[in-house]
Scaffold this motif. Structure first.
Motif, short mmCIF file in Angstrom:
data_model
loop_
_atom_site.label_atom_id
_atom_site.label_comp_id
_atom_site.label_asym_id
_atom_site.label_seq_id
_atom_site.Cartn_x
_atom_site.Cartn_y
_atom_site.Cartn_z
N GLY A 94 0.77 -1.24 0.00
CA GLY A 94 0.00 0.00 0.00
C GLY A 94 0.80 1.28 0.00
O GLY A 94 0.23 2.37 -0.07
N LYS A 95 2.13 1.19 0.05
CA LYS A 95 2.91 2.43 0.15
C LYS A 95 2.82 3.28 -1.11
O LYS A 95 2.84 4.51 -1.04
N SER A 96 2.70 2.64 -2.28
CA SER A 96 2.59 3.42 -3.52
C SER A 96 1.25 4.15 -3.59
O SER A 96 1.19 5.32 -3.99
N THR A 97 0.18 3.47 -3.21
CA THR A 97 -1.14 4.11 -3.21
C THR A 97 -1.17 5.24 -2.19
O THR A 97 -1.69 6.33 -2.46
N THR A 98 -0.61 4.99 -1.00
CA THR A 98 -0.57 6.03 0.03
C THR A 98 0.21 7.24 -0.44
O THR A 98 -0.23 8.39 -0.29
#
Length: 388
Positions: A94-98
């Motif tokens: 989820g780090k890219s979406t965040t």
């Protein structure tokens, strides 16, 4: 001063342009060209290490032995950038979406915001902005966090932790420790948010569950970090909610292509872990045709048995992990076929799909056996979708 740039990927090429503009001497070393060795690296004075090359490499260990300075693209770039408000984001999933959601929010509210890092745009590319740059929002991978020292963050975000990259970090404990290095980069008055502890999420889920244009309940984690960050920089609730409604997600992460032959086709090529696969499959009910596989990362796949819970799943395994995945799923008496590559998977699926089915491409593995990167893999899946 002569630099050796280790790795000719995106960050290596970008930092080479940066050095060239400053009339610094450098040369490339790379495993693929067989130039990365102890002899060649000692012909430089300092080393700029790309994230894809481990510090355990014999050539890098030789440089460390002789007390050579080991840089990375972020540290060498940040020294030439005027003081900014710096935000870092890391996590297993989820780090890219965040990061993208946070960047979208900041760009809507403020001017002169750089969004990049491990997300795909090296920090050195924003050096030409000069004094106009006000905010830097970066995704930071565990590979980058191994050696970053000079970057100082106003906000450090950790979205979650689950086993990953064990072919590089060897143990789960070592991987988690490396991820938490992000908090060592905080400025004296910096603030860290660690959502690997679930208490922060409770009061936010109910409010935003029906306001996202994104698939999956796991995106509540991303919303949490965005709320906490926006409050620190005094973004209004109205501006935040407006941005959340407008944000449509990122390419290759649960990206809905549309309908073909009555089935819904979803591209999750960015999925490189079992836990991201589980997050993807739980978005759907009914019959799912699930394409997975690629280059393994040393993780345990037994969690895949949880995919039986809410759906009828047909598995199509591809890539170098095919036999491992095939044997595991067969032991669980699941519907699985080894097809080798993505072309064959789509050919098989096109013969079996019915109206109302879902075709999900969520590899859970790296792409380097058959593709340059996950982006190329995702775009190839898109091409096959259009050809069905």
């Amino acid at each position: 001063m002569i630099f050796s740039i280790v790795g000719k990927g995106i960050s290596g090429v970008s930092v080479a342009r940066f050095l060239k503009r400053r009339k610094q001497s450098f040369f490339f070393l790379d495993d693929s060209s067989k130039t990365l060795n102890e002899y060649n690296i000692l012909h430089s004075r300092e080393v700029i290490l790309s994230p894809g090359i481990s510090v355990e490499h014999k050539a890098i260990q030789a440089a460390i032995k002789y007390k050579m300075k080991i840089w990375n693209e972020i540290d060498i770039s940040i020294k030439s950038i005027p003081a900014c408000f710096n935000v870092g984001v890391t996590g297993s999933n989820g780090k890219s979406t965040t990061t993208s959601m946070l960047g979208f929010l900041f760009i809507k509210v403020f001017n002169h915001v750089f969004v990049g890092g491990n997300l795909g745009i090296p920090l050195s590319q924003c050096l030409e902005w000069g004094k106009k740059l006000k905010f830097i929002i970066m995704e930071l991978s565990s590979f980058q966090l191994e050696i970053i020292k000079d970057l100082k963050l106003d906000i450090a975000n950790l979205s979650n932790l689950s086993p990953n990259h064990l072919n590089r970090h060897k143990t789960v404990k070592e991987y988690y420790r490396t991820k938490r290095n992000i908090f060592k980069l905080l400025k004296d008055r910096g603030v860290g948010f660690d959502l690997s502890f679930p208490l922060l999420r409770k009061d936010i889920k109910k409010k935003y569950t029906n306001r996202l244009n994104l698939l999956g309940k796991h995106n509540m984690q991303n919303i949490c970090l965005n709320i906490l960050n926006s409050q620190l920089v005094e973004i209004t609730e109205e501006a935040f909610q407006k941005s959340v409604k407008m944000f449509m997600g990122i390419l290759h992460r649960l990206e809905v292509f549309g309908q073909r032959r009555g089935a819904l086709w979803v591209n999750d090529s960015k999925s490189t872990s079992v836990f991201s696969q589980i997050a993807a499959i739980t978005c759907f009910a009914g019959t799912v045709h699930f394409v997975l596989g690629g280059v393994g990362k040393g993780v345990d796949y037994t969690s895949l048995e949880r995919l039986m819970i809410s759906s009828v799943v047909f598995f199509y395994v591809i890539g170098t992990e095919s036999l491992i995945l095939l044997n595991l799923l067969k032991k669980r008496k699941l519907n699985v076929v080894c097809v080798g590559n993505l072309d064959n998977a789509i050919f098989c699926i096109s013969k079996r799909i019915r109206v109302g089915d879902v075709v999900l491409f969520s590899p859970g593995c790296a792409s380097f056996d058959q593709f340059i990167n996950y982006e190329q893999r995702g775009f190839f899946f898109r091409r096959l979708y259009h050809a069905v």
